[in-house]
Design a protein around this motif. Structure first.
Motif, PDB file in Angstrom:
ATOM      1  N   LEU A 135       0.860  -1.184   0.000  1.00 38.50           N
ATOM      2  CA  LEU A 135       0.000   0.000   0.000  1.00 38.50           C
ATOM      3  C   LEU A 135       0.897   1.234   0.000  1.00 38.50           C
ATOM      4  O   LEU A 135       1.804   1.342   0.827  1.00 38.50           O
ATOM      5  CB  LEU A 135      -0.920   0.013   1.216  1.00 38.50           C
ATOM      6  N   VAL A 136       0.629   2.125  -0.947  1.00 40.76           N
ATOM      7  CA  VAL A 136       1.351   3.397  -1.009  1.00 40.76           C
ATOM      8  C   VAL A 136       0.345   4.521  -0.797  1.00 40.76           C
ATOM      9  O   VAL A 136      -0.570   4.712  -1.609  1.00 40.76           O
ATOM     10  CB  VAL A 136       2.063   3.601  -2.366  1.00 40.76           C
ATOM     11  N   SER A 137       0.482   5.248   0.318  1.00 43.46           N
ATOM     12  CA  SER A 137      -0.378   6.385   0.601  1.00 43.46           C
ATOM     13  C   SER A 137       0.343   7.647   0.127  1.00 43.46           C
ATOM     14  O   SER A 137       1.465   7.929   0.548  1.00 43.46           O
ATOM     15  CB  SER A 137      -0.672   6.464   2.109  1.00 43.46           C
ATOM     16  N   VAL A 138      -0.294   8.379  -0.786  1.00 44.49           N
ATOM     17  CA  VAL A 138       0.334   9.532  -1.440  1.00 44.49           C
ATOM     18  C   VAL A 138      -0.076  10.827  -0.750  1.00 44.49           C
ATOM     19  O   VAL A 138      -1.268  11.147  -0.667  1.00 44.49           O
ATOM     20  CB  VAL A 138      -0.060   9.586  -2.937  1.00 44.49           C
ATOM     21  N   HIS A 139       0.915  11.561  -0.253  1.00 47.37           N
ATOM     22  CA  HIS A 139       0.666  12.826   0.441  1.00 47.37           C
ATOM     23  C   HIS A 139       1.634  13.901  -0.051  1.00 47.37           C
ATOM     24  O   HIS A 139       2.583  13.616  -0.773  1.00 47.37           O
ATOM     25  CB  HIS A 139       0.837  12.650   1.956  1.00 47.37           C
ATOM     26  N   SER A 140       1.357  15.141   0.366  1.00 48.63           N
ATOM     27  CA  SER A 140       2.251  16.264   0.085  1.00 48.63           C
ATOM     28  C   SER A 140       2.527  16.967   1.405  1.00 48.63           C
ATOM     29  O   SER A 140       1.631  17.103   2.239  1.00 48.63           O
ATOM     30  CB  SER A 140       1.608  17.238  -0.904  1.00 48.63           C
ATOM     31  N   ASN A 141       3.746  17.405   1.573  1.00 51.60           N
ATOM     32  CA  ASN A 141       4.197  17.959   2.840  1.00 51.60           C
ATOM     33  C   ASN A 141       3.971  19.469   2.925  1.00 51.60           C
ATOM     34  O   ASN A 141       3.729  20.133   1.906  1.00 51.60           O
ATOM     35  CB  ASN A 141       5.700  17.670   3.004  1.00 51.60           C
ATOM     36  N   THR A 142       4.102  20.006   4.119  1.00 54.48           N
ATOM     37  CA  THR A 142       4.059  21.461   4.306  1.00 54.48           C
ATOM     38  C   THR A 142       4.856  21.805   5.556  1.00 54.48           C
ATOM     39  O   THR A 142       5.041  20.956   6.426  1.00 54.48           O
ATOM     40  CB  THR A 142       2.604  21.968   4.436  1.00 54.48           C
ATOM     41  N   ALA A 143       5.371  23.012   5.615  1.00 51.48           N
ATOM     42  CA  ALA A 143       6.170  23.441   6.767  1.00 51.48           C
ATOM     43  C   ALA A 143       6.058  24.953   6.922  1.00 51.48           C
ATOM     44  O   ALA A 143       5.849  25.672   5.938  1.00 51.48           O
ATOM     45  CB  ALA A 143       7.638  23.039   6.575  1.00 51.48           C
ATOM     46  N   PRO A 144       6.195  25.467   8.162  1.00 54.38           N
ATOM     47  CA  PRO A 144       6.165  26.925   8.375  1.00 54.38           C
ATOM     48  C   PRO A 144       7.285  27.631   7.614  1.00 54.38           C
ATOM     49  O   PRO A 144       7.125  28.757   7.156  1.00 54.38           O
ATOM     50  CB  PRO A 144       6.363  27.071   9.886  1.00 54.38           C
ATOM     51  N   ASN A 145       8.419  26.955   7.473  1.00 54.68           N
ATOM     52  CA  ASN A 145       9.566  27.519   6.748  1.00 54.68           C
ATOM     53  C   ASN A 145       9.416  27.209   5.260  1.00 54.68           C
ATOM     54  O   ASN A 145       9.473  26.055   4.850  1.00 54.68           O
ATOM     55  CB  ASN A 145      10.859  26.897   7.303  1.00 54.68           C
ATOM     56  N   SER A 146       9.236  28.247   4.447  1.00 55.15           N
ATOM     57  CA  SER A 146       8.972  28.033   3.022  1.00 55.15           C
ATOM     58  C   SER A 146      10.176  27.493   2.258  1.00 55.15           C
ATOM     59  O   SER A 146      10.051  27.100   1.100  1.00 55.15           O
ATOM     60  CB  SER A 146       8.503  29.344   2.370  1.00 55.15           C
ATOM     61  N   SER A 147      11.341  27.463   2.893  1.00 53.09           N
ATOM     62  CA  SER A 147      12.517  26.916   2.210  1.00 53.09           C
ATOM     63  C   SER A 147      12.642  25.394   2.404  1.00 53.09           C
ATOM     64  O   SER A 147      13.472  24.749   1.765  1.00 53.09           O
ATOM     65  CB  SER A 147      13.803  27.596   2.703  1.00 53.09           C
ATOM     66  N   ALA A 148      11.807  24.825   3.290  1.00 50.87           N
ATOM     67  CA  ALA A 148      11.837  23.374   3.503  1.00 50.87           C
ATOM     68  C   ALA A 148      11.487  22.673   2.201  1.00 50.87           C
ATOM     69  O   ALA A 148      10.553  23.073   1.499  1.00 50.87           O
ATOM     70  CB  ALA A 148      10.857  22.980   4.597  1.00 50.87           C
ATOM     71  N   LYS A 149      12.256  21.633   1.859  1.00 50.91           N
ATOM     72  CA  LYS A 149      11.995  20.926   0.603  1.00 50.91           C
ATOM     73  C   LYS A 149      12.433  19.476   0.727  1.00 50.91           C
ATOM     74  O   LYS A 149      13.134  19.089   1.662  1.00 50.91           O
ATOM     75  CB  LYS A 149      12.741  21.593  -0.554  1.00 50.91           C
TER      76      LYS A 149
END
Length: 199
Positions: free
Chosen positions: A76-90
């Motif tokens: 099973l592969v659960s597909v998500h997208s990340n987010t962070a308060p710091n916009s430079s996080a990648k």
């Protein structure tokens, strides 16, 4: 195809009334991006001969896992997208819980990061609802950061064909075998514990 006999569940995170993390553009929130990536992944896996089930966006996580069990999934592969308060996080990171899923998580993270031209944050242990199933290998893939404008743009740009590089290949059979053995071991362990308690 190379995945003939493999049984894979693709789970687009969020959906329905839950948009997930907000994107920079209308109609391009996390749930929309997850779904687009999941659709492409499903098509790619099917073209390689796998039997694939895509869970229903917006349904409960319990419903999604129940569907995966009924499908006799190997992976099973659960597909998500990340987010962070710091916009430079990648970067890309993929979570697993049971050790037998670690290599799958590491491979997906490396492949996706390479395709996006971003940092490979690697496989990370994490007990999430969608990674805690022991009957098959479960991973939760955080493809990239919506909070990073450059990465967000890449994720909504179809030329980056992220689905192509979530490359499960023959591993799905191997992890299915390991997962099945692991489940049997857990059942045997439980039986032994019950026997000891009955004495």
């Amino acid at each position: 195809g190379g995945l003939s006999g493999a049984r894979v569940v693709v789970d687009p995170g969020h959906g329905g009334n839950d948009p997930g993390a907000e994107g920079f553009y209308p109609g391009k929130d996390e749930a929309d991006i997850n779904y687009a990536i999941a659709e492409k992944l499903v098509a790619d896996l099917k073209s390689q001969g796998a039997s694939v089930l895509m869970t229903q966006p917006g349904s409960t996580m319990a419903t999604r896992l129940a569907a995966a069990r009924s499908f006799n999934a190997q992976v099973l592969v659960s597909v998500h997208s990340n987010t962070a308060p710091n916009s430079s996080a990648k970067g890309t990171e993929v979570y697993y819980f049971y050790p037998f899923a670690k290599q799958l998580a590491a491979n997906i993270s490396a492949n996706v990061a390479s395709a996006l031209g971003t940092d490979n944050r690697g496989a990370k242990a994490g007990l999430y609802y969608m990674t805690r199933e022991s009957q098959f290998a479960c991973v939760l893939a955080e493809i990239g950061f919506l909070s990073n404008d450059d990465e967000y743009t890449k994720m909504i740009n179809s030329k980056y064909e992220i689905g192509d590089v979530v490359n499960i290949e023959v591993q799905s059979k191997e992890f299915g075998r390991i997962a099945t053995q692991n489940a049997k071991n857990l059942i045997l362990q439980k039986i032994r514990e019950e026997e000891r308690q009955a004495v």
